[in-house]
Design a protein around this motif. Structure first.
Motif, short mmCIF file in Angstrom:
data_model
loop_
_atom_site.label_atom_id
_atom_site.label_comp_id
_atom_site.label_asym_id
_atom_site.label_seq_id
_atom_site.Cartn_x
_atom_site.Cartn_y
_atom_site.Cartn_z
N HIS A 2 63.75 -3.44 -28.63
CA HIS A 2 65.15 -3.81 -28.71
C HIS A 2 65.79 -3.70 -27.34
CE1 HIS A 2 64.78 -3.75 -33.01
NE2 HIS A 2 64.34 -2.51 -32.97
N SER A 9 69.53 1.30 -30.28
CA SER A 9 68.27 0.64 -29.93
C SER A 9 67.16 1.66 -29.73
CB SER A 9 68.45 -0.19 -28.66
OG SER A 9 68.82 0.64 -27.58
N TRP A 23 65.42 6.93 -28.39
CA TRP A 23 66.67 6.27 -28.72
C TRP A 23 67.82 7.27 -28.68
CZ3 TRP A 23 63.10 7.98 -32.13
CH2 TRP A 23 63.52 8.75 -33.22
N TYR A 54 65.79 1.71 -36.22
CA TYR A 54 66.95 0.93 -35.79
C TYR A 54 67.76 0.45 -36.99
CZ TYR A 54 69.57 -2.83 -33.47
OH TYR A 54 70.56 -3.65 -33.00
#
Length: 256
Positions: A2, A9, A23, A54
């Motif tokens: 991502h 992300s 993340w 995510y």
């Protein structure tokens, strides 16, 4: 992978040839080791896992313990945190005093209460910090620092044996505020020794005076032998102690 600017992300990264995910969520940084070597196939698996996390972040279903994101098959096959710590204890048992073994065993109750059946691989640095803060609510800063040190050593031992892929405890620290130590005044020393003049305590009087004068630990004083004194008794070597096990052992610090 991502894009970094997307909310929540999840990035697939490689650390020393092992895949992990990174993340940020609600201001906290997360890292999760996947226990898989870096390869094209494993990166696809990691990418799928990143997509699940995510999606949970966006939908409000994120599991901060990270346990949800470990495949069930892996959870049953891998060691738990408590089992890993027990292996470390077993490894060190031959060189530990009975008192140290008792402390380690008692600490396992804390591990079981907090980590339950979780695998060591789900313990990120953020989770290690949360455990540290949890311990601080139950123990003094000094005791907490000692126990975090045990976890750091346990993971270091496990990393060398490829039981874990990283050590999340490396940078976890506990600040211990300094304490002002107030020695006894001369008047207090006089009154303490005077109390040992009573018939019930007079046989301890010389021992009490020695402790006040030298400042060693009681076990180190009890463990002294004539061979530890210089011929003219002008100096003393303190390198042994008398322990609860009713035998001579090294000093608490292991140093003379």
């Amino acid at each position: 992978m991502h894009k970094a600017h997307k909310k929540g992300s999840v990035s697939v990264t490689s650390d020393r040839g092992w895949l992990r995910l990174r993340w940020k969520h609600q201001g906290k940084r997360y890292t999760m080791a996947l226990g898989m070597p870096d390869s094209a196939v494993n990166r696809q698996i990691a990418q799928a896992k990143a997509g699940v996390i995510y999606g949970d972040v966006l939908s409000g279903n994120f599991d901060p313990t990270l346990e949800k994101y470990k495949p069930q098959a892996e959870q049953t096959d891998q060691l738990t945190v408590v089992e890993l710590f027990q292996r470390w204890i077993d490894f060190k048992a031959s060189s530990l005093e009975v008192r140290s073994l008792e402390k380690f065993t008692g600490f396992q109750n804390h591990l079981a209460e907090y980590f339950k059946k979780r695998s060591p691989e789900v313990v990120s640095e953020e989770e290690a910090i949360r455990f540290r803060d949890w311990l601080l609510k139950r123990n003094s800063p000094l005791s907490t620092r000692e126990r975090v040190g045990w976890m750091r050593s346990c993971w270091q031992w496990a990393f060398k044996r490829k039981l874990v892929t990283e050590n999340p405890w490396v940078d976890v620290r506990v600040k211990v505020p300094p304490k002002q130590k107030q020695p006894f005044t001369r008047d207090e020393i006089r009154r303490i020794l005077a109390a040992f003049e009573s018939p019930e305590l007079q046989h301890y009087r010389d021992f009490a005076e020695f402790l006040l004068a030298v400042g060693c630990r009681p076990g180190e004083a009890i463990g002294l032998r004539w061979r530890h004194l210089s011929p003219d008794c002008s100096s003393i070597w303190i390198g042994e102690s008398w322990g609860r096990e009713k035998r001579q052992k090294p000093t608490k610090t292991g140093k003379a």
